[in-house]
Design a protein around this motif. Sequence first.
Motif, PDB file in Angstrom:
ATOM      1  N   ASP A  75     -11.127 -35.030  -5.002  1.00 13.12           N
ATOM      2  CA  ASP A  75     -10.661 -33.645  -5.090  1.00 13.12           C
ATOM      3  C   ASP A  75      -9.801 -33.429  -6.326  1.00 13.12           C
ATOM      4  OD1 ASP A  75     -11.759 -33.018  -2.482  1.00 13.12           O
ATOM      5  OD2 ASP A  75     -10.196 -34.359  -1.726  1.00 13.12           O
ATOM      6  N   LYS A  91     -19.718 -28.822 -17.475  1.00 15.63           N
ATOM      7  CA  LYS A  91     -19.604 -27.933 -16.305  1.00 15.63           C
ATOM      8  C   LYS A  91     -19.387 -28.715 -15.009  1.00 15.63           C
ATOM      9  CE  LYS A  91     -22.393 -24.071 -18.125  1.00 15.63           C
ATOM     10  NZ  LYS A  91     -21.758 -24.125 -19.402  1.00 15.63           N
ATOM     11  N   GLN A  94     -14.109 -27.282 -11.414  1.00 15.57           N
ATOM     12  CA  GLN A  94     -13.937 -25.974 -10.772  1.00 15.57           C
ATOM     13  C   GLN A  94     -12.821 -25.229 -11.486  1.00 15.57           C
ATOM     14  OE1 GLN A  94     -13.452 -25.696  -6.576  1.00 15.57           O
ATOM     15  NE2 GLN A  94     -14.648 -27.531  -6.155  1.00 15.57           N
ATOM     16  N   ASP A  97      -7.483 -21.554  -9.410  1.00 14.09           N
ATOM     17  CA  ASP A  97      -6.936 -20.249  -9.035  1.00 14.09           C
ATOM     18  C   ASP A  97      -5.447 -20.240  -9.376  1.00 14.09           C
ATOM     19  OD1 ASP A  97      -5.931 -18.027  -7.852  1.00 14.09           O
ATOM     20  OD2 ASP A  97      -6.810 -18.401  -5.858  1.00 14.09           O
ATOM     21  N   TYR A 122      -9.179 -24.794 -16.270  1.00 15.57           N
ATOM     22  CA  TYR A 122      -9.608 -25.921 -15.431  1.00 15.57           C
ATOM     23  C   TYR A 122      -8.581 -27.034 -15.266  1.00 15.57           C
ATOM     24  CZ  TYR A 122     -14.187 -23.883 -16.372  1.00 15.57           C
ATOM     25  OH  TYR A 122     -15.251 -23.027 -16.474  1.00 15.57           O
ATOM     26  N   LYS A 259     -16.145 -30.237  -9.479  1.00 11.88           N
ATOM     27  CA  LYS A 259     -16.951 -29.231  -8.779  1.00 11.88           C
ATOM     28  C   LYS A 259     -17.345 -29.668  -7.379  1.00 11.88           C
ATOM     29  CE  LYS A 259     -19.261 -25.818 -11.446  1.00 11.88           C
ATOM     30  NZ  LYS A 259     -20.203 -25.585 -12.504  1.00 11.88           N
ATOM     31  N   THR A 260     -17.502 -30.968  -7.208  1.00 16.94           N
ATOM     32  CA  THR A 260     -17.968 -31.502  -5.921  1.00 16.94           C
ATOM     33  C   THR A 260     -16.890 -31.492  -4.838  1.00 16.94           C
ATOM     34  OG1 THR A 260     -17.421 -33.635  -6.850  1.00 16.94           O
ATOM     35  CG2 THR A 260     -19.741 -33.012  -6.892  1.00 16.94           C
ATOM     36  N   SER A 261     -15.641 -31.153  -5.206  1.00 19.27           N
ATOM     37  CA  SER A 261     -14.558 -31.204  -4.199  1.00 19.27           C
ATOM     38  C   SER A 261     -14.784 -30.202  -3.074  1.00 19.27           C
ATOM     39  CB  SER A 261     -13.216 -30.900  -4.869  1.00 19.27           C
ATOM     40  OG  SER A 261     -12.246 -30.598  -3.880  1.00 19.27           O
ATOM     41  N   GLN A 262     -14.518 -30.662  -1.848  1.00 17.83           N
ATOM     42  CA  GLN A 262     -14.599 -29.781  -0.673  1.00 17.83           C
ATOM     43  C   GLN A 262     -13.203 -29.328  -0.256  1.00 17.83           C
ATOM     44  OE1 GLN A 262     -17.600 -28.990   0.802  1.00 17.83           O
ATOM     45  NE2 GLN A 262     -18.557 -30.153  -0.848  1.00 17.83           N
ATOM     46  N   THR A 264     -10.611 -27.860  -2.156  1.00 18.50           N
ATOM     47  CA  THR A 264     -10.014 -27.198  -3.311  1.00 18.50           C
ATOM     48  C   THR A 264      -8.597 -26.700  -3.040  1.00 18.50           C
ATOM     49  OG1 THR A 264     -12.230 -26.432  -3.720  1.00 18.50           O
ATOM     50  CG2 THR A 264     -10.513 -25.430  -5.025  1.00 18.50           C
TER      51      THR A 264
END
Length: 343
Positions: A75, A91, A94, A97, A122, A259-262, A264
């Motif tokens: 993560d 790319k 993620q 925010d 990022y 990007k693969t993190s669940q 976030t």
Amino acid sequence: MKKTPLLAALAFVALSTILNAAPTKKLNIYCWSEYIPQGVIDAFSKETGIKVSVENYASNEEMLSKLSAGGGSFDILQPSEYVVEALVKEKLLQPIDHTKIPNLKNISPQFLNMAFDPGNKYSVPYMAGTVGIVVNTNLVKDDIKGFADVFKPQNKGKIVVLDDAREITTWALLTQGLPINQITDKNLAKVKPILTQWLPLVKVYDSDSPKTALLNGDVAIGVIWGGEGAILLNKNKKFRWLIPSEGTHLFIDSLVIPKTSQNTENAEAFMNFILRPDISKQISEDFPYLNPNLAARELMTKKQLENEASFPSDEAIKKMQTFKDIGVKGSDIEELVTTIKAK
Ligand code: N2P
């Protein structure tokens, strides 16, 4: 009423259903060794109930090769500037925010909005730092000024260096006045004979804790991370720190979310946590690098801020270059250094 095993099993199923519906309370971090104090991880878990697992690497390249081999599911990663640049290009990250990271305001503008990630879309700065030379003045009487003085035949068997091909190649490039990001075949051919002379003089390769060989007297000179140098300066006056006369580089290590993190939200919560002034100060206590967090610096002692291995002068920083993504040329460097080391 006595609980029967069936009732207990039903209760367990019901509870797990509820828990599964809720966001997971997990965070998997893949970061540099000797960089994030366990106390900081524990404090985060205690405060948030998020269970953190940590895996370490000793170089950006080690991290990248594990990721590209499909190993691990993370993560948070902690790449240096040139690797943030590469991961963004590919790319693989993620966007962050920013409303979840209000503590980003604590970071010095000097370390925000840098070329490798404009607008910090990022990445969130963790620590910066530099690579320099540590000399045990009880054991070495020569006036060491730069890399060329370190790698002299009389210092054979007395040297520890970072186990990092890009670092080592950079030092050789600097002695030739060559730009550290210009990894052409011609430049590599120029540094090859230098590295062929230098590397047989090295006793210890260690990126995790190069201070150890210096502390236990196994070696007398080191080319090591600033934070490791700072610890040595704090431990004993016999250690001297210097920025190599040929130059060095400034690194900026950041936290990013693949990007693969669940998880976030947990990752963003951690980013915001480490940017808290009290927490960032705690990090600096264990790992005294160039802390980019101005609010944390306010809480630090004069002694910490005056440690020249942690905080080089502005004038020195101005002269430092930063690494850029060199793409496939990275593997040429690895091959060059590995071949010479193996001789
Ligand atoms: C910490 C490593 C320093 C990071 N052990 C170098 N970019």
